[in-house]
Enzyme design. Sequence first.
Site, PDB file in Angstrom:
ATOM      1  N   GLU A  59       0.794  -1.217   0.000  1.00  0.00           N
ATOM      2  CA  GLU A  59       0.000   0.000   0.000  1.00  0.00           C
ATOM      3  C   GLU A  59       0.835   1.279   0.000  1.00  0.00           C
ATOM      4  O   GLU A  59       0.516   2.242  -0.708  1.00  0.00           O
ATOM      5  CB  GLU A  59      -0.957   0.004   1.204  1.00  0.00           C
ATOM      6  CG  GLU A  59      -2.107  -0.981   1.108  1.00  0.00           C
ATOM      7  CD  GLU A  59      -1.730  -2.391   1.549  1.00  0.00           C
ATOM      8  OE1 GLU A  59      -0.546  -2.607   1.914  1.00  0.00           O
ATOM      9  OE2 GLU A  59      -2.617  -3.264   1.558  1.00  0.00           O
ATOM     10  N   GLN A  81     -10.153  -2.235  -0.804  1.00  0.00           N
ATOM     11  CA  GLN A  81     -11.346  -2.993  -0.428  1.00  0.00           C
ATOM     12  C   GLN A  81     -11.665  -2.890   1.059  1.00  0.00           C
ATOM     13  O   GLN A  81     -12.761  -3.273   1.485  1.00  0.00           O
ATOM     14  CB  GLN A  81     -11.168  -4.453  -0.834  1.00  0.00           C
ATOM     15  CG  GLN A  81     -11.044  -4.617  -2.339  1.00  0.00           C
ATOM     16  CD  GLN A  81     -10.946  -6.065  -2.752  1.00  0.00           C
ATOM     17  OE1 GLN A  81     -11.918  -6.805  -2.690  1.00  0.00           O
ATOM     18  NE2 GLN A  81      -9.771  -6.485  -3.175  1.00  0.00           N
ATOM     19  N   ASP A  84      -9.164  -0.382   6.443  1.00  0.00           N
ATOM     20  CA  ASP A  84      -8.132  -0.831   7.377  1.00  0.00           C
ATOM     21  C   ASP A  84      -6.755  -0.936   6.730  1.00  0.00           C
ATOM     22  O   ASP A  84      -5.743  -1.001   7.432  1.00  0.00           O
ATOM     23  CB  ASP A  84      -8.509  -2.204   7.932  1.00  0.00           C
ATOM     24  CG  ASP A  84      -9.924  -2.238   8.457  1.00  0.00           C
ATOM     25  OD1 ASP A  84     -10.116  -2.284   9.675  1.00  0.00           O
ATOM     26  OD2 ASP A  84     -10.850  -2.222   7.633  1.00  0.00           O
ATOM     27  N   HIS A 132     -10.691  -5.501   9.997  1.00  0.00           N
ATOM     28  CA  HIS A 132     -11.320  -5.351   8.687  1.00  0.00           C
ATOM     29  C   HIS A 132     -12.647  -4.611   8.774  1.00  0.00           C
ATOM     30  O   HIS A 132     -13.501  -4.763   7.908  1.00  0.00           O
ATOM     31  CB  HIS A 132     -11.551  -6.721   8.037  1.00  0.00           C
ATOM     32  CG  HIS A 132     -10.304  -7.386   7.552  1.00  0.00           C
ATOM     33  ND1 HIS A 132      -9.435  -8.015   8.407  1.00  0.00           N
ATOM     34  CD2 HIS A 132      -9.772  -7.514   6.317  1.00  0.00           C
ATOM     35  CE1 HIS A 132      -8.414  -8.513   7.722  1.00  0.00           C
ATOM     36  NE2 HIS A 132      -8.601  -8.215   6.446  1.00  0.00           N
TER      37      HIS A 132
END
Length: 349
Positions: A59, A81, A84, A132
């Site tokens: 990321e 998606q 988090d 998540h």
Amino acid sequence: MRLISYAEAINEATFQLMDKNPSVFVMGLGVTDKSGVFGTTLKARAKFPDRVIGLPIAENAMTGIALGAAAGGMRPIFTHQRMDFLPMAMDQIINHLAKWKFSMGGKGSAPVVIRAIIGQGVGGGWGQACQHAQSLQAIFAHIPGLQVVMPYTAFDAKGMLIASVCNDAPVIFIEHRHLHGLKGDVPRKMYEVQLGKAAKLRTGKDVTIVGLSAMNIKIKIAVDELSKYGFDAEWIDLRSLKPWDEKMILKSVRKTKRLIVADTGHKSFGAGSEIIATLAEKLAGKLKGVKRISLPDMPVPAGPTIEKEYYPCANDIINAVFEMYGKKPVSNREYMKDSEPEVDFKEAF
């Protein structure tokens, strides 16, 4: 009238942006998968396969690539998606992306849109747990140089995504997973919904209730139920957290003298805290009641039984109004069946 889902509105907006402007491209983990990030990248991938780029789990590095592309004249839509996953990219987002224009003496721009999907249920039920299912919007709203938006309706999802991509500032575009299945009237043509402008969804005189993202599902139920008890609530969908529509909220609360802010994030130092603090400064001595409806200060649990106790429900909003008016709480009805949109969770991603 043309009814399409929130996810379809995102899908359509992405396709139209890419069709109109060759500098727009999509990047992210899963954007090329068969599910197309809950169906939101399918149309763009089919028409522009070279501009829908699947990425590895890296990321921070990939955010640096997005920044470099934006500085070079491109307009990336970086899709995550789960929200988090953004903490892994904090160096690039906070120290570089947010400060790019400032560091360039106001002459540079970094038009990166970061789509971040919130995973938790509005009232529980998906079981994605503490790593998540977080709502981290307050963290990003604290950073100068970033804009943060949280559309609630399908109409706003399309219009605000288009406005975000056409904007020259970096935008954190937050979507609640439970909104993806909700349908609304969405025009086929391209259009923009102004960032920083709230939407008044119901006019009232007794209390102002401000909602962010999927908390508006709870508010809708609450204001309808409150009317049965004789309370006339004004309902405002904030839509944009930074910048936020201070003018509209101030005007409403000057009339009602009471404010409730329903946020998907945690209570301490959250969006509700900032909004209420601002109004306390501007309307000193004039407020008769304020209340934050938000998540408790503990990590998100997993499993439907404990989630039901963890997430706020419409009844919490109703009782907050009753408390302001010195009335006894209503019976502890959860309104769960009516408050949960129909979303088909066949897979985690």
